[in-house]
Design an enzyme around this catalytic site. Structure first.
Site, short mmCIF file in Angstrom:
data_model
loop_
_atom_site.label_atom_id
_atom_site.label_comp_id
_atom_site.label_asym_id
_atom_site.label_seq_id
_atom_site.Cartn_x
_atom_site.Cartn_y
_atom_site.Cartn_z
N ASP A 202 118.65 77.88 -46.62
CA ASP A 202 118.58 76.73 -47.53
C ASP A 202 118.46 77.15 -48.99
O ASP A 202 119.02 76.50 -49.87
CB ASP A 202 117.43 75.79 -47.14
CG ASP A 202 116.06 76.46 -47.13
OD1 ASP A 202 115.98 77.70 -47.28
OD2 ASP A 202 115.05 75.75 -46.95
N ASN A 203 117.73 78.22 -49.28
CA ASN A 203 117.59 78.66 -50.67
C ASN A 203 117.17 80.12 -50.72
O ASN A 203 116.95 80.74 -49.68
CB ASN A 203 116.61 77.79 -51.46
CG ASN A 203 115.25 77.67 -50.82
OD1 ASN A 203 114.90 76.61 -50.30
ND2 ASN A 203 114.47 78.73 -50.84
N CYS B 144 114.11 73.63 -51.07
CA CYS B 144 114.30 73.35 -49.65
C CYS B 144 114.86 71.97 -49.34
O CYS B 144 115.96 71.83 -48.82
CB CYS B 144 112.98 73.56 -48.92
SG CYS B 144 113.12 73.35 -47.13
N ASP C 257 114.95 79.55 -43.48
CA ASP C 257 114.11 78.94 -44.51
C ASP C 257 113.72 79.98 -45.56
O ASP C 257 112.92 80.88 -45.28
CB ASP C 257 112.87 78.35 -43.85
CG ASP C 257 112.13 77.35 -44.73
OD1 ASP C 257 112.51 77.22 -45.90
OD2 ASP C 257 111.19 76.72 -44.24
N ASP C 258 114.28 79.89 -46.75
CA ASP C 258 113.96 80.81 -47.85
C ASP C 258 114.47 82.23 -47.59
O ASP C 258 113.84 83.20 -48.01
CB ASP C 258 112.45 80.87 -48.11
CG ASP C 258 111.91 79.65 -48.82
OD1 ASP C 258 112.60 78.60 -48.82
OD2 ASP C 258 110.80 79.72 -49.38
#
Length: 471
Positions: free
Chosen positions: A262-263, A77, A39-40
């Site tokens: 995701d990003n 996200c 996540d991130d």
């Protein structure tokens, strides 16, 4: 039960379930899938050349195919996860922005997802941890384990929950998604304010952390990065636990493992941007029977769903997906035909409307800012970060070498020569010397938008329809 006993129990259960098969006839090979979504996380791991401690991710890279040119379709996200699950760009699947709370974006009716398609193919399906996509009916996992809405940071609990589900469904192939919360920002210090079970914290000296090119060298930025890198290393510990559990259950040799983020990292210049730090992310795929390699083909997160469907031999939807399977690339060094990726951003938070479309090749990056008269919006967690607060305290401070003014007020078109300008600082969209490049990329992007039925391409919703065309 401590972790050592948990692993013994898993291994024992796997041996007991396998014994009758050994006595009769070998079972057909399984085609399991383990999808790991951080996540991130930017392109931050030892195996991607960043000097931080990620030995388990690095080991996975040595055992599988590490894609050096893997790109998300969007640096936000929920939209990015939706692209992973559907094989469609955000403007196709309807997940235009964040899913949670007042943002309330969700897939369009009729859009199919991996858990639905694989469950129909007879797979045992589970989501462990963060979901952050909707509507729930479109994601019919049989089980949602550790289902806090925003996920959790107890990577040990995530690993044990996943192993328990796999062990209890030994009669079927499995599709298990692990939605980690690391290294997303937390209310306090990336969740580093406590000791997590079975995790030895990795501390980073702010004075020695690597600083990405899109950030300034400020004390607050260094402190922020040190906490972020600690969270990445905790994620690494969790991935190691999970892969150890998979091996202990005897499932490592029949499971496709995909690890990606995701990003981009949750810092200005990365998250929500279509510049390289927002889109260029880690992707590692380990498949049984495939040799290890580093592959430089330009691949996209819309390729993930076709890859998993091909591996599982599962039927896809009755419409065309925007990506293509990565299986032919595994164990190889590249594919010259994969020479471009596309990106599509609409919202992040609901009040942050800023539609962008982009195409990246090996040599150039071309971005259309469809609502360019607006100020570029800053994601809430980034706006509240120590890094951003330190940067905006003085308007003369640059984001790396980009001025704050140029970051917040962008032109209709951006074109960067990545060979000469890898940090995307000098916009050559209006340079006569790049007119042919601009025209070619603008047409490729327009054609891709038309083929994917981009609602923002229609004249009545695109007041800047002249952009990208010769005057």
């Amino acid at each position: 039960m401590d972790r050592r006993n948990v692993l013994k129990a898993i291994a024992g259960a796997a041996a007991m379930s396998a014994a009758p098969l050994r006595a009769t006839i070998a079972a057909p090979p399984r085609r399991n899938v383990l999808l790991l979504i951080s996540d991130d996380q930017g392109l931050d791991a030892g195996c991607f050349g960043v000097d931080i401690k990620t030995p388990r991710i690095d080991r996975l890279a040595r055992e599988g195919t590490r894609f050096s040119q893997g790109y998300a379709t969007v640096s936000s996200c929920s939209p990015s996860r939706a692209s992973i699950y559907t094989g469609l760009y955000t403007h196709q699947n309807g997940m235009y922005g964040l899913e949670h709370d007042v943002h309330h974006q969700s897939l369009l009716p009729g859009i199919e997802t991996l858990p639905a398609m694989l469950r129909r193919a007879g797979y045992a399906t589970a989501l462990v941890g963060k979901k952050h996509v909707g509507p729930d009916v479109a994601f019919p996992y049989e089980a949602e384990l550790v289902p806090e809405r925003g996920g959790i940071r107890d990577v040990h609990e995530l690993s044990v929950a996943a192993a328990s589900f796999i062990r209890s469904n030994d009669d079927r192939p499995f599709f298990v998604t692990i939605g980690y919360s690391d290294p997303h920002r937390a209310a306090v210090d990336y969740g580093n304010d406590r000791v997590w079970p079975d995790v030895k914290p990795v501390r980073y000296d702010p004075g020695r952390v690597p600083i990405p090119s899109h950030l300034p060298d400020l004390p607050a930025v260094r402190q922020d990065l040190a906490a972020y890198y600690e969270s990445v290393s905790r994620l690494d510990s969790g991935i190691g636990m999970l892969l150890d559990d998979l091996a202990a259950m005897g499932r490592a040799d029949d499971t496709l493992v995909i690890f990606l983020s995701d990003n981009g990292r949750p810092f200005p210049g990365a998250k929500t941007n279509l510049y390289d730090p927002g889109l260029h992310l880690p992707l590692i795929v380990r498949a049984p029977g495939m040799g290890a390699s580093v592959n430089d083909a330009m691949v996209s997160w819309v390729d993930i769903a076709p890859t998993i469907l091909a591996w599982a031999g599962a039927e896809g939807p009755d419409y065309e997906l925007s990506g293509q399977s990565l299986l032919p690339l595994l164990g190889k060094s590249g594919d010259a035909a994969r020479d471009a990726v596309f990106a599509s951003h609409d919202f992040h938070e609901i009040n942050q409307y800023y539609p962008m479309r982009a195409i990246r090749t090996r040599d150039h990056s071309y971005i259309l800012n469809l609502a360019h008269p607006l100020d570029y919006p800053i994601a809430g967690d980034v706006a509240g970060s120590p890094s951003w607060r330190a940067i905006v305290a003085d308007p003369s401070i640059r984001l790396g070498r980009r001025t704050q003014a140029s970051y917040l007020k962008r032109p209709a078109e951006e074109l960067y020569d990545l060979r000469r300008d890898p940090n995307e600082l000098t916009n050559v969209a209006n340079d006569p010397g790049y007119a042919s490049v601009r025209a070619q990329l603008a047409e490729r992007l327009r054609a891709r938008r038309a083929a994917t039925r981009d609602p923002w391409l229609a004249g009545q919703t695109d007041p800047y329809s002249h952009v990208g065309k010769s005057e």
